[in-house]
Write a protein that holds these residues in place. Structure first.
Motif, short mmCIF file in Angstrom:
data_model
loop_
_atom_site.label_atom_id
_atom_site.label_comp_id
_atom_site.label_asym_id
_atom_site.label_seq_id
_atom_site.Cartn_x
_atom_site.Cartn_y
_atom_site.Cartn_z
N GLU A 289 0.73 -1.11 0.56
CA GLU A 289 -0.26 0.12 0.01
C GLU A 289 1.21 1.06 -0.23
OE1 GLU A 289 -2.93 1.65 3.16
OE2 GLU A 289 -3.91 -0.32 2.34
N THR A 290 0.44 2.14 -0.88
CA THR A 290 1.78 3.79 -1.00
C THR A 290 0.60 4.22 -1.71
OG1 THR A 290 3.74 3.95 -1.82
CG2 THR A 290 2.22 2.47 -3.70
N THR A 291 0.80 5.84 -2.18
CA THR A 291 0.67 6.75 -2.24
C THR A 291 1.16 6.99 -4.23
OG1 THR A 291 0.36 7.74 -0.38
CG2 THR A 291 0.27 9.28 -2.38
N ARG A 292 0.34 6.91 -5.38
CA ARG A 292 0.38 7.81 -6.49
C ARG A 292 -0.37 8.52 -7.07
NH1 ARG A 292 4.20 5.10 -5.04
NH2 ARG A 292 5.16 3.01 -6.13
N GLN A 293 0.80 9.15 -8.39
CA GLN A 293 -0.17 10.34 -8.91
C GLN A 293 -0.82 10.27 -9.75
OE1 GLN A 293 2.66 14.06 -7.83
NE2 GLN A 293 2.82 14.58 -9.92
N ARG A 294 -2.08 10.82 -9.82
CA ARG A 294 -2.74 11.07 -11.33
C ARG A 294 -1.63 11.95 -12.41
NH1 ARG A 294 -7.58 9.36 -12.11
NH2 ARG A 294 -8.19 11.11 -12.57
N LYS A 295 -2.79 12.47 -13.38
CA LYS A 295 -1.41 12.88 -14.34
C LYS A 295 -2.03 14.38 -13.74
CE LYS A 295 -2.47 14.18 -19.61
NZ LYS A 295 -3.25 14.28 -20.34
N ASP A 296 -3.51 14.70 -13.00
CA ASP A 296 -3.62 16.13 -12.85
C ASP A 296 -2.97 16.48 -12.06
OD1 ASP A 296 -4.88 14.51 -10.62
OD2 ASP A 296 -7.02 15.16 -11.64
N GLY A 297 -2.29 16.02 -11.03
CA GLY A 297 -1.48 15.78 -9.96
C GLY A 297 -2.21 15.26 -8.67
N SER A 298 -3.29 15.04 -8.40
CA SER A 298 -3.62 14.54 -7.66
C SER A 298 -3.38 13.76 -7.59
CB SER A 298 -5.26 14.77 -7.58
OG SER A 298 -5.88 13.63 -8.59
N LEU A 299 -3.12 12.54 -5.29
CA LEU A 299 -2.78 11.90 -5.12
C LEU A 299 -3.80 10.84 -4.95
CD1 LEU A 299 -0.28 13.70 -2.85
CD2 LEU A 299 0.31 12.67 -4.83
N ILE A 300 -3.43 9.55 -4.45
CA ILE A 300 -4.49 8.57 -4.33
C ILE A 300 -3.85 7.62 -3.72
CG2 ILE A 300 -5.66 8.60 -6.69
CD1 ILE A 300 -4.42 6.49 -8.56
N VAL A 301 -4.34 6.69 -3.41
CA VAL A 301 -3.80 5.87 -2.00
C VAL A 301 -3.97 4.12 -3.39
CG1 VAL A 301 -4.02 4.17 -0.36
CG2 VAL A 301 -4.88 6.59 -0.55
N VAL A 302 -3.34 3.87 -3.12
CA VAL A 302 -3.19 2.19 -4.24
C VAL A 302 -2.58 1.10 -2.95
CG1 VAL A 302 -3.39 3.47 -6.16
CG2 VAL A 302 -0.86 2.54 -5.42
N SER A 303 -3.04 -0.25 -3.84
CA SER A 303 -1.78 -0.79 -3.39
C SER A 303 -1.60 -2.03 -4.69
CB SER A 303 -3.67 -2.28 -2.95
OG SER A 303 -3.01 -3.86 -2.38
N LEU A 304 -0.58 -2.68 -4.61
CA LEU A 304 0.06 -2.93 -5.42
C LEU A 304 1.04 -4.23 -5.08
CD1 LEU A 304 3.32 -0.13 -6.18
CD2 LEU A 304 0.54 -0.03 -7.48
N THR A 305 1.11 -5.10 -6.36
CA THR A 305 1.29 -6.30 -6.75
C THR A 305 2.19 -6.23 -7.72
OG1 THR A 305 -0.27 -7.58 -5.64
CG2 THR A 305 0.60 -8.57 -6.77
N VAL A 306 3.32 -6.43 -8.03
CA VAL A 306 4.71 -6.22 -8.63
C VAL A 306 5.17 -7.92 -8.36
CG1 VAL A 306 6.59 -5.03 -9.69
CG2 VAL A 306 4.65 -3.92 -7.87
N SER A 307 5.36 -8.31 -9.80
CA SER A 307 5.63 -9.29 -9.94
C SER A 307 6.97 -10.01 -11.34
CB SER A 307 5.24 -9.82 -10.84
OG SER A 307 3.48 -11.42 -9.37
N PRO A 308 8.12 -10.60 -11.60
CA PRO A 308 8.79 -10.30 -12.77
C PRO A 308 8.73 -10.77 -13.92
CG PRO A 308 9.87 -11.03 -10.76
CD PRO A 308 8.22 -10.98 -10.20
N ILE A 309 8.44 -10.43 -15.03
CA ILE A 309 8.37 -11.02 -16.20
C ILE A 309 10.27 -11.85 -16.83
CG2 ILE A 309 8.11 -10.44 -18.28
CD1 ILE A 309 6.66 -7.87 -17.24
N LYS A 310 9.79 -12.76 -17.64
CA LYS A 310 10.89 -13.69 -17.57
C LYS A 310 10.55 -13.71 -18.95
CE LYS A 310 11.69 -15.72 -13.13
NZ LYS A 310 11.99 -17.19 -12.40
N ASN A 311 11.80 -14.23 -19.63
CA ASN A 311 11.39 -14.45 -21.18
C ASN A 311 11.65 -16.04 -21.17
OD1 ASN A 311 14.08 -14.71 -20.43
ND2 ASN A 311 15.24 -13.44 -22.32
N ALA A 312 11.75 -16.79 -22.61
CA ALA A 312 11.62 -17.73 -22.78
C ALA A 312 12.85 -18.48 -22.49
CB ALA A 312 12.07 -18.31 -24.41
N GLU A 313 14.23 -17.62 -21.82
CA GLU A 313 15.56 -18.77 -21.22
C GLU A 313 15.55 -18.24 -19.87
OE1 GLU A 313 15.11 -16.06 -23.49
OE2 GLU A 313 15.38 -18.65 -24.83
N GLY A 314 13.97 -17.98 -19.16
CA GLY A 314 14.00 -17.53 -17.74
C GLY A 314 14.92 -16.88 -17.88
#
Length: 333
Positions: A289-314
């Motif tokens: 859970e963190t804060t992010r910024q919209r195009k108009d400059g306003s701030l929003i609270v978001v919940s992030l899930t971030v995962s690695p992306i792998k190519n065919a070789e891993g």
């Protein structure tokens, strides 16, 4: 010679050589130029002398014989002394056809099928070469493709020497339709005359299934209310869905190619550096859970899930990020 081959019209079961080899696996069927003086003798196949010992089908109208080269042929031939040093190349070609998982077939100029390899027969549900020889080229395709075969494919190979495109085979036993990348080309004898047609056709079932899964996934991503974004390891945005447009206010055209930091308040840029460090290690970040910024400059609270992306070789080449807008939920608490 008749002691080995039997008479020219002798059935397979009465031919001493063929009877002795009845248990040997067949590995290759090809159109061979025959010796004019002795039609039982194959003089050359695609420029290679291959000797006397084949199971074959004599086609008087074409003055050619369709030849099955046997897996143990070179071993037997060396004992009898009928092969020369080039038999290793013939065996290599035979092994190639046998091992191939592609559909490999040969038909005469009237469209009658002469040969389909093991993988091809399994694909279309034909038991053996006898079953193959009761079919025509047109029989392998779905009814919807018949007109295209007659009006486009066969004229193209006659006029241009090659045709390739996506068509649909059918299984003779089950009726199942099979997407394929089909090609067809002329088989020529040593004089350059076209004596047959050949094909090396690829089953596209897995490709089509993968394409369908990707389309389904793309549809899910595009219809999601969450922002779904991918970026490379330098933090440059590569993909941007409709949910990201709604939450952050940037269109895909505006966001793709920009650094992910356009969404991060200046006092939180260190978060992104830490996230990328963990992604490079192969870590996954769940419900951060963190804060992010919209195009108009306003701030929003978001919940992030971030995962690695792998190519065919891993190898890790980037990250996918799902951001859920928690602003209204936080206000109501």
């Amino acid at each position: 010679m008749s002691a080995i081959w039997g008479k020219a019209d002798m059935p397979r079961g009465r031919c001493p050589l063929l009877r002795s080899l009845s248990g040997v696996k067949r590995t290759l069927l090809i159109a061979a130029q025959m010796s004019a003086s002795d039609p039982k003798r194959t003089s050359r196949v695609t420029g290679l002398p291959i000797g006397y010992f084949q199971e074959s089908l004599w086609l008087p109208s074409l003055r050619m014989r369709v030849v099955v080269v046997l897996e143990e042929l070179s071993k037997i031939a060396r004992k009898i002394g009928r092969f020369d040093a080039e038999d290793s190349l013939v065996r290599m070609l035979a092994s190639l056809v046998t091992a191939s998982r592609e559909f490999i077939g040969v038909a005469d100029l009237e469209g009658n099928a002469l040969f389909v390899n093991d993988a091809g027969r399994e694909l279309v549900g034909l038991r053996d070469l006898e079953a193959v020889r009761s079919t025509r080229i047109i029989d392998y395709f779905s009814a919807d493709d018949h007109r295209k075969i007659l009006d486009e494919v066969l004229p193209a190979v006659r006029d241009n020497g090659f045709w390739e495109g996506e068509l649909t085979f059918r299984n003779f036993q089950t009726g199942q339709l099979i997407p394929v990348l089909y090609n067809i080309f002329p088989v020529r004898d040593s004089t350059g005359a076209v004596t047959a047609y050949g094909t090396v056709t690829r089953n596209l079932t897995e490709n089509k299934s993968a394409e369908q899964r990707l389309r389904s996934l793309a549809s899910i991503v595009e219809s999601s209310d969450d922002a779904i974004v991918s970026k490379n390891l330098n933090g440059i945005i590569a993909n941007w869905n409709k949910g990201a447009e709604r939450i952050f206010g940037y269109t895909a055209e505006e966001a793709i190619g920009q650094p992910i930091t356009i969404l991060i308040p200046a006092d939180r840029h260190s978060e992104e550096r830490e996230i990328l460090t963990r992604i490079r290690r192969g870590d996954r970040i769940d419900h951060y859970e963190t804060t992010r910024q919209r195009k108009d400059g306003s701030l929003i609270v978001v919940s992030l899930t971030v995962s690695p992306i792998k190519n065919a070789e891993g190898q890790i080449i980037g990250a996918s990020k799902i951001a859920r807008d928690m602003t209204e939920q936080k206000r109501s608490q």
